[in-house]
Design a protein around this motif. Sequence first.
Motif: not given
Length: 291
Positions: A233-250
């Motif tokens: 989330s602190n990486t410039t240019g990444l929207t929330d959709m990029f974070l979904k696999p990280t946040l939800e894979h477990h």
Amino acid sequence: MRKRISIDQLKIGMKVEKLDRSWLATPFLRHRFTITSSEQIEQLHASGVQELDVDADDAYQDSGSFVPAMPAEAETSQPISPPLEPEPSTTPFAEELPAAKQVYKAAKLIIQQAMEDVRMGRALNMEAVSEVVGSMADSILRSPDALTSLTRLKQFDEYTFFHSVNTSALALSVGRHLGYGRAPLLQLGTGMLLHDIGKTQIPVELLNKPGRYEADEFEMMKQHVLRGAEILSNTTGLTDMFLKPTLEHHERVDGTGYPHQRSKTDLSQFGLIAAIVDIYDAVTSDRCYHK
């Protein structure tokens, strides 16, 4: 222009800029978002937030009346509507395999460097990550089986790196099967390549521990999800959709997963794909604690 207010002054439509609590202490992906429901305000209350900064210019018109705003994540969080059928393969397997091997090797090196950068406190090289995921997506679109055939490569001492590349390739293959275009494939593939980046914040001896984790050790391991989401989330240019696999894979469809015990109706399609390919690659690999 920012304005500091108390949590009791927060209303639906206000754009939050900063909270007085750690990011990890709240259920939100980031500290900049638009309030779209009273439930979000209650969640902030429950997280112990007392004061926060809001965008005063966005929140009010000149007359002083309140202006509701569209949620910042609404567009990217909608389910993807795929075409009726995926594009047919255009390149024979044998012809695509040499290129697939090259991009697989490159992706492994990229994720190794990315994890080392995070460990050393350096910024992620998102240009390199995006380029290699683009090459992976192009290979999957040309031939669906060449790159995924390489996910059988397993090497115990580099499990995390192989796992990151394998799950990215498998997720891209699932996305192609579902009819995703190149843009959502890039989001999904990038998210999966980086989904375990939070493990760089977990002690190595814990990551490599043989045998089952004690309860306190497992709680520490589970932190890699939120830590990874925070890094991305602190990486410039990444929207929330990029974070979904990280946040939800477990997370799990029956609500027994972590970190937020979300059930099927609350999970994104990216999150569902991430959970499936993460488990698949894990159970088909030898790891330090089981065959």
